[in-house]
Write an enzyme that holds these catalytic residues in place. Sequence first.
Site, PDB file in Angstrom:
ATOM      1  N   SER A 177      54.738  83.683 -53.517  1.00  0.00           N
ATOM      2  CA  SER A 177      55.493  83.505 -54.759  1.00  0.00           C
ATOM      3  C   SER A 177      55.962  82.059 -54.838  1.00  0.00           C
ATOM      4  O   SER A 177      56.108  81.394 -53.798  1.00  0.00           O
ATOM      5  CB  SER A 177      56.698  84.447 -54.703  1.00  0.00           C
ATOM      6  OG  SER A 177      57.708  84.039 -55.578  1.00  0.00           O
TER       7      SER A 177
ATOM      8  N   TYR B 181      63.894  88.141 -49.249  1.00  0.00           N
ATOM      9  CA  TYR B 181      62.566  88.165 -49.885  1.00  0.00           C
ATOM     10  C   TYR B 181      62.027  86.740 -49.969  1.00  0.00           C
ATOM     11  O   TYR B 181      60.898  86.465 -49.559  1.00  0.00           O
ATOM     12  CB  TYR B 181      62.673  88.796 -51.280  1.00  0.00           C
ATOM     13  CG  TYR B 181      61.388  88.713 -52.076  1.00  0.00           C
ATOM     14  CD1 TYR B 181      60.356  89.628 -51.868  1.00  0.00           C
ATOM     15  CD2 TYR B 181      61.196  87.715 -53.038  1.00  0.00           C
ATOM     16  CE1 TYR B 181      59.183  89.552 -52.598  1.00  0.00           C
ATOM     17  CE2 TYR B 181      60.023  87.638 -53.767  1.00  0.00           C
ATOM     18  CZ  TYR B 181      59.022  88.560 -53.547  1.00  0.00           C
ATOM     19  OH  TYR B 181      57.836  88.480 -54.259  1.00  0.00           O
TER      20      TYR B 181
HETATM   21  N1  LIG Z   1      55.912  91.106 -59.618  1.00  0.00           N
HETATM   22  C1  LIG Z   1      56.237  89.827 -59.515  1.00  0.00           C
HETATM   23  O1  LIG Z   1      56.863  89.214 -60.403  1.00  0.00           O
HETATM   24  C2  LIG Z   1      55.836  89.044 -58.298  1.00  0.00           C
HETATM   25  C3  LIG Z   1      56.113  87.664 -58.273  1.00  0.00           C
HETATM   26  C4  LIG Z   1      55.751  86.932 -57.153  1.00  0.00           C
HETATM   27  C5  LIG Z   1      55.102  87.563 -56.096  1.00  0.00           C
HETATM   28  N2  LIG Z   1      54.850  88.909 -56.145  1.00  0.00           N
HETATM   29  C6  LIG Z   1      54.172  89.515 -55.010  1.00  0.00           C
HETATM   30  O2  LIG Z   1      53.062  90.262 -55.461  1.00  0.00           O
HETATM   31  C7  LIG Z   1      52.800  91.339 -54.546  1.00  0.00           C
HETATM   32  C8  LIG Z   1      52.690  92.651 -55.300  1.00  0.00           C
HETATM   33  O3  LIG Z   1      53.940  92.911 -55.927  1.00  0.00           O
HETATM   34  P1  LIG Z   1      54.105  93.916 -57.155  1.00  0.00           P
HETATM   35  O4  LIG Z   1      54.999  93.240 -58.113  1.00  0.00           O
HETATM   36  O5  LIG Z   1      52.782  94.418 -57.595  1.00  0.00           O
HETATM   37  O6  LIG Z   1      54.973  95.060 -56.440  1.00  0.00           O
HETATM   38  P2  LIG Z   1      55.008  96.649 -56.615  1.00  0.00           P
HETATM   39  O7  LIG Z   1      54.464  97.071 -57.920  1.00  0.00           O
HETATM   40  O8  LIG Z   1      56.392  97.034 -56.240  1.00  0.00           O
HETATM   41  O9  LIG Z   1      53.984  97.138 -55.474  1.00  0.00           O
HETATM   42  C9  LIG Z   1      54.274  96.965 -54.121  1.00  0.00           C
HETATM   43  C10 LIG Z   1      53.258  97.713 -53.284  1.00  0.00           C
HETATM   44  O10 LIG Z   1      53.670  97.645 -51.907  1.00  0.00           O
HETATM   45  C11 LIG Z   1      53.704  98.966 -51.377  1.00  0.00           C
HETATM   46  N3  LIG Z   1      54.712  99.116 -50.331  1.00  0.00           N
HETATM   47  C12 LIG Z   1      56.049  98.954 -50.443  1.00  0.00           C
HETATM   48  N4  LIG Z   1      56.646  99.241 -49.267  1.00  0.00           N
HETATM   49  C13 LIG Z   1      55.673  99.600 -48.402  1.00  0.00           C
HETATM   50  C14 LIG Z   1      55.662 100.029 -47.053  1.00  0.00           C
HETATM   51  N5  LIG Z   1      56.773 100.184 -46.334  1.00  0.00           N
HETATM   52  N6  LIG Z   1      54.461 100.304 -46.482  1.00  0.00           N
HETATM   53  C15 LIG Z   1      53.332 100.207 -47.188  1.00  0.00           C
HETATM   54  N7  LIG Z   1      53.273  99.816 -48.470  1.00  0.00           N
HETATM   55  C16 LIG Z   1      54.429  99.527 -49.072  1.00  0.00           C
HETATM   56  C17 LIG Z   1      54.064  99.847 -52.575  1.00  0.00           C
HETATM   57  O11 LIG Z   1      53.770 101.192 -52.305  1.00  0.00           O
HETATM   58  P3  LIG Z   1      54.388 102.368 -53.264  1.00  0.00           P
HETATM   59  O12 LIG Z   1      53.502 102.434 -54.468  1.00  0.00           O
HETATM   60  O13 LIG Z   1      54.311 103.578 -52.412  1.00  0.00           O
HETATM   61  O14 LIG Z   1      55.801 101.957 -53.597  1.00  0.00           O
HETATM   62  C18 LIG Z   1      53.184  99.212 -53.636  1.00  0.00           C
HETATM   63  O15 LIG Z   1      51.853  99.651 -53.515  1.00  0.00           O
HETATM   64  C19 LIG Z   1      53.964  91.299 -53.532  1.00  0.00           C
HETATM   65  O16 LIG Z   1      53.552  90.581 -52.389  1.00  0.00           O
HETATM   66  C20 LIG Z   1      55.043  90.519 -54.261  1.00  0.00           C
HETATM   67  O17 LIG Z   1      55.931  89.892 -53.386  1.00  0.00           O
HETATM   68  C21 LIG Z   1      55.208  89.657 -57.218  1.00  0.00           C
END
Ligand SMILES: NC(=O)c1ccc[n+]([C@@H]2O[C@H](COP(=O)([O-])OP(=O)(O)OC[C@H]3O[C@@H](n4cnc5c(N)ncnc54)[C@H](OP(=O)(O)O)[C@@H]3O)[C@@H](O)[C@H]2O)c1
Length: 248
Positions: free
Chosen positions: A141, A154
Amino acid sequence: MTQQNDPVLITGATSGIGLELLRLYHALGNQVIAHGRSETKLSKLCDQYSGVRSIKADLGDADAVDAMMAQVMADFPDLSLVINNAAIQNDGRMTDAEFSASNAKKEIAINFLAPVLICRAVIMHQIAKRRSRVRIVNVSSGLAFFPKTSSALYCASKAALHSFSQSLRYQLASADAAVAISEVFLPVVDTPMTSARNVRKMSAKLAALSIHDGIEAGQDEIYVGKARWIPLISRISPALMKSILRNG
Ligand SMILES: NC(=O)c1ccc[n+]([C@@H]2O[C@H](COP(=O)([O-])OP(=O)(O)OC[C@H]3O[C@@H](n4cnc5c(N)ncnc54)[C@H](OP(=O)(O)O)[C@@H]3O)[C@@H](O)[C@H]2O)c1
């Protein structure tokens, strides 16, 4: 470049950006290995997307991560792309009464230690088998460079992942392990992780497409959407960049 049928492991493929990456690589004809922590969500995915294989592991548990990777490498010895996408983001401040050491450990384990262990498993397999090139993509990020006020752990875990990815790139340059390390720097993307945030967000589908394009272009650092401005603005005015992301 990822060829059709090449196996691709995506962690956190059950939601948000991971789910869009799954859809994209599945549509492109890759053998997708979808990681998740929920049996129900994984079996729904496998029903919906034919040929997708699933693997379940709680990434907060280091032994479970090692067991998962042993299974993946045994079943898919020709794994060509690994996307370390799963992460959690705990909100709040260090002074909050609800601060919990076990939640802090979990956040660091999922966001940082799990990708480290996954990298190690892939590299050791690669060294032992001497296969063609593998790419590992660590999803980070803009907050890795310029943290915000809330979610301090985070931001710190993403900064750690960035530092680790750079060191690993140096190590691999001399190790002849044929493993490439990419990092993805995302802006705010519309996913369950950001559902409570009332700001302009990029769609998860577009974010996945940009990640794919950066991977195909062989980029070490893939800046997506508004995050593309980070290298330029941080050179011209680090103070401006700091203040933009501070309350982000
Ligand atoms: N969204 C943003 O604005 C943003 C910005 C910058 C970076 N990112 C990065 O992008 C990536 C994806 O984020 P996202 O926004 O798509 O998040 P998300 O929709 O919350 O998805 C997170 C994923 O991680 C899984 N997860 C969470 N805890 C876990 C655990 N203990 N063991 C195994 N799996 C686990 C979740 O499983 P469940 O479905 O079971 O919950 C889900 O599949 C992350 O690395 C995040 O830091 C996101």
